[in-house]
Design a protein around this motif. Structure first.
Motif, mmCIF file in Angstrom:
data_model
loop_
_atom_site.group_PDB
_atom_site.id
_atom_site.type_symbol
_atom_site.label_atom_id
_atom_site.label_comp_id
_atom_site.label_asym_id
_atom_site.label_seq_id
_atom_site.Cartn_x
_atom_site.Cartn_y
_atom_site.Cartn_z
ATOM 1 N N ARG A 109 65.795 40.504 0.120
ATOM 2 C CA ARG A 109 66.095 41.788 -0.355
ATOM 3 C C ARG A 109 65.384 43.130 0.569
ATOM 4 N NH1 ARG A 109 70.120 41.650 -3.404
ATOM 5 N NH2 ARG A 109 69.723 43.507 -4.318
ATOM 6 N N LEU A 110 65.956 44.094 0.816
ATOM 7 C CA LEU A 110 65.766 45.202 1.541
ATOM 8 C C LEU A 110 65.309 46.430 0.539
ATOM 9 C CD1 LEU A 110 68.008 45.194 4.686
ATOM 10 C CD2 LEU A 110 65.850 44.187 4.467
ATOM 11 N N SER A 111 64.501 47.254 0.969
ATOM 12 C CA SER A 111 64.047 48.541 0.247
ATOM 13 C C SER A 111 64.986 49.628 0.668
ATOM 14 C CB SER A 111 62.423 49.184 0.348
ATOM 15 O OG SER A 111 62.442 49.322 1.786
ATOM 16 N N THR A 112 64.880 50.727 -0.117
ATOM 17 C CA THR A 112 65.991 51.718 0.370
ATOM 18 C C THR A 112 65.604 52.286 1.654
ATOM 19 O OG1 THR A 112 66.371 52.283 -2.061
ATOM 20 C CG2 THR A 112 67.003 54.067 -0.314
ATOM 21 N N TYR A 137 72.713 55.206 -1.194
ATOM 22 C CA TYR A 137 73.070 55.349 -2.476
ATOM 23 C C TYR A 137 74.911 55.495 -2.349
ATOM 24 C CZ TYR A 137 68.363 54.408 -4.025
ATOM 25 O OH TYR A 137 67.275 54.017 -4.332
ATOM 26 N N ALA A 138 75.293 56.590 -1.451
ATOM 27 C CA ALA A 138 76.573 56.952 -1.395
ATOM 28 C C ALA A 138 77.470 55.571 -1.241
ATOM 29 C CB ALA A 138 76.850 57.889 -0.270
ATOM 30 N N TYR A 139 76.992 54.608 -0.114
ATOM 31 C CA TYR A 139 77.598 53.484 -0.041
ATOM 32 C C TYR A 139 77.843 52.483 -1.370
ATOM 33 C CZ TYR A 139 77.396 54.010 5.133
ATOM 34 O OH TYR A 139 77.482 54.587 6.275
ATOM 35 N N VAL A 140 76.636 52.757 -2.161
ATOM 36 C CA VAL A 140 76.725 51.779 -3.571
ATOM 37 C C VAL A 140 77.849 52.698 -4.359
ATOM 38 C CG1 VAL A 140 75.299 51.571 -5.746
ATOM 39 C CG2 VAL A 140 73.977 51.352 -3.187
ATOM 40 N N SER A 141 77.718 53.935 -4.346
ATOM 41 C CA SER A 141 78.883 54.715 -5.276
ATOM 42 C C SER A 141 80.131 54.231 -4.716
ATOM 43 C CB SER A 141 78.491 55.952 -5.252
ATOM 44 O OG SER A 141 78.780 56.587 -4.056
ATOM 45 N N ARG A 142 80.421 54.008 -3.502
ATOM 46 C CA ARG A 142 81.649 53.616 -2.956
ATOM 47 C C ARG A 142 82.331 52.134 -2.990
ATOM 48 N NH1 ARG A 142 80.549 56.655 2.770
ATOM 49 N NH2 ARG A 142 80.026 58.639 2.100
ATOM 50 N N LEU A 193 78.142 48.426 -0.961
ATOM 51 C CA LEU A 193 76.924 47.819 -0.998
ATOM 52 C C LEU A 193 76.749 47.730 -2.593
ATOM 53 C CD1 LEU A 193 74.263 49.817 1.434
ATOM 54 C CD2 LEU A 193 75.406 47.336 1.496
ATOM 55 N N SER A 194 76.155 46.591 -2.755
ATOM 56 C CA SER A 194 75.601 46.290 -4.377
ATOM 57 C C SER A 194 73.999 46.617 -4.273
ATOM 58 C CB SER A 194 75.805 44.971 -4.697
ATOM 59 O OG SER A 194 75.289 43.993 -3.917
ATOM 60 N N SER A 195 73.299 47.213 -5.222
ATOM 61 C CA SER A 195 71.893 47.202 -5.425
ATOM 62 C C SER A 195 71.363 46.714 -6.638
ATOM 63 C CB SER A 195 71.695 48.728 -5.415
ATOM 64 O OG SER A 195 72.147 49.312 -6.819
ATOM 65 N N GLU A 233 73.314 44.142 6.549
ATOM 66 C CA GLU A 233 73.691 43.988 7.999
ATOM 67 C C GLU A 233 75.015 44.066 8.259
ATOM 68 O OE1 GLU A 233 69.697 41.279 8.392
ATOM 69 O OE2 GLU A 233 71.463 40.103 8.289
ATOM 70 N N ALA A 234 76.008 43.447 7.193
ATOM 71 C CA ALA A 234 77.364 43.262 7.636
ATOM 72 C C ALA A 234 77.899 44.790 7.556
ATOM 73 C CB ALA A 234 78.029 42.328 6.463
ATOM 74 N N LEU A 235 77.400 45.480 6.722
ATOM 75 C CA LEU A 235 77.928 46.876 6.784
ATOM 76 C C LEU A 235 77.640 47.559 8.032
ATOM 77 C CD1 LEU A 235 79.390 49.176 5.459
ATOM 78 C CD2 LEU A 235 77.100 49.885 4.347
ATOM 79 N N ALA A 236 76.532 47.430 8.650
ATOM 80 C CA ALA A 236 76.046 47.981 9.788
ATOM 81 C C ALA A 236 76.848 47.529 11.008
ATOM 82 C CB ALA A 236 74.376 47.661 10.136
#
Length: 419
Positions: free
Chosen positions: A14-17, A32-37, A40-42, A59-62
């Motif tokens: 797990r990674l911090s924000t 957090y915008a990526y989460v809302s779209r 990403l899951s948090s 890492e996959a998103l990056a």
């Protein structure tokens, strides 16, 4: 002997924000915008206020972002930039998912700008220019030669207004929105009046009218047409000037500098200056009373006919259609409207092209006592709001992502020193 439990996989880390933001090269707010779209899951930290993110997902998103940002380099394809602002498809366009023509015909330019910036409608929105900014911007514009073009005046006014704002380097969303709400009316206030009086209060379209038209007492239909034209032109996806703005914002240039970059591109005859060419064509047709020799002259000179066709609309430009409908309610616009219709019909024998917004702007400016450069001014003032929206969006992305790689095609090194 019992098997040992497998070591935790890296994907379960797990990674911090803060760690996720660093890995993605973005601000924590963008994570957090990526989460809302749904990208990403948090997971909330037990007993805490923060969130954690799956390292494998991040890492996959990056990796995906890096591939998308590099897409097209060397392939000859068009540059693609992910945006949530404007969509153009099927001869229609949308601002944040809402039909742009409906927005522009039902709301003021200021209200549409607010929607573009925030995704929230603020009925009755007005923009106010600070006195200090107006003073320094007018002084700079007044120092220009008389033949200075409107785009020159707007560019100088933008730079002057920046010098009066000590907070211009604050790129937080609230600060950028504050800049937008004061810069746009400052640009209008800095323009010299077309008649004897400036108007510096009321809706922005009313103030702009006194800078453009010799008719200082316009009717409501004319003012509505100008306001709607501003709202229709507020953004149009990644046009050339908007791309320049995003490049500047990617390098973290402040909003004034980003708008200045956009203004520098609008002078091209294939972009903001196109309406001036259509205006002159329309006047030539009105003077001669026949579009045929005028169009023949354009084609003989090897020029495309201004005001016709658009690469993004195989059919009719929806902005032109909406503006023509309003112009039909203005009696003095009838001769220019008929001339525009004759241009389209005559040119159709050469190529089946529809009128675009530049021809509609030409009808507006030619019938309302404005000079040929007025359309370029309308375009630049309107588009300043869209440029701010794109700059805001770009500030939330990885810095310098708009830095493509060149494909060197020169002599193979090492070459001898020139003599």
């Amino acid at each position: 002997m019992r098997d040992q439990a497998p070591a935790p996989r890296d994907a379960e880390r797990r990674l911090s924000t803060k760690e996720a933001a660093e890995l993605l090269g973005v601000k924590p707010e963008t994570v957090y915008a990526y989460v809302s779209r749904g990208q990403l899951s948090s997971r909330r930290v037990s007993g805490g206020r923060g969130s954690t993110f799956d390292a494998g997902e991040v890492e996959a998103l990056a990796r995906r972002n890096r591939r998308e940002n590099a897409g097209g380099s060397g392939s000859g394809g068009d540059l693609s930039v992910r945006t949530r602002i404007t969509l153009i498809e099927s001869d229609r366009y949308y601002f944040r998912g809402v039909d742009a023509v409906d927005l522009a015909t039902r709301h003021t330019y200021e209200e549409v700008a607010e929607w573009l910036w925030t995704g929230r409608m603020r009925p009755g929105s007005t923009f106010t220019a600070p006195a200090a900014s107006v003073t320094v911007a007018r002084r700079a514009v007044d120092a220009l030669p008389e033949h200075a073009a409107p785009t020159d005046q707007l560019r100088v006014a933008t730079i002057a207004a920046a010098t009066a704002d000590p907070l211009r380097f604050d790129l937080s969303e609230d600060a950028v929105l504050g800049t937008a709400r004061t810069l746009i009316p400052t640009l209008v206030a800095a323009l010299p009046p077309a008649g004897h009086h400036r108007r510096d209060e009321g809706p922005l379209a009313h103030r702009l009218w006194t800078r453009l038209s010799v008719h200082q007492h316009p009717d409501e239909a004319s003012l509505r047409a100008l306001d709607t034209a501003l709202a229709l032109l507020v953004d149009h996806d990644l046009a050339a000037s908007t791309l320049a703005v995003r490049v500047a914002a990617s390098a973290r240039a402040h909003p004034y500098a980003a708008v200045s970059a956009g203004l520098g591109v609008t002078e091209g005859p294939l972009h903001g200056a196109a309406s001036g060419l259509a205006h002159r064509l329309l006047h030539d047709v009105l003077d001669q009373g026949n579009p045929a020799p005028v169009i023949a002259g354009e084609l003989r000179a090897g020029r495309r006919i201004p005001g016709l066709g658009h690469r993004l609309y195989p059919g009719e430009d929806p902005r032109a259609r909406a503006l023509f409908a309003l112009l039909e309610q203005i009696p003095r616009a009838e001769p220019a409207l008929l001339a525009a219709r004759d241009i389209v019909e005559t040119a159709a024998r050469h190529a089946p092209l529809h009128a675009n917004v530049d021809l509609a702007l030409a009808v507006l400016t030619a019938s309302c006592g404005m000079d040929p450069a007025a359309g370029e001014t309308i375009f630049a003032v309107a588009r300043a709001a869209g440029w701010i929206a794109h700059a805001l969006e770009e500030y939330g992305e990885r810095p310098l992502r708009m830095r493509p790689s060149g494909l060197y095609a020169g002599p193979k090194p090492p070459q001898p020193l020139p003599e």
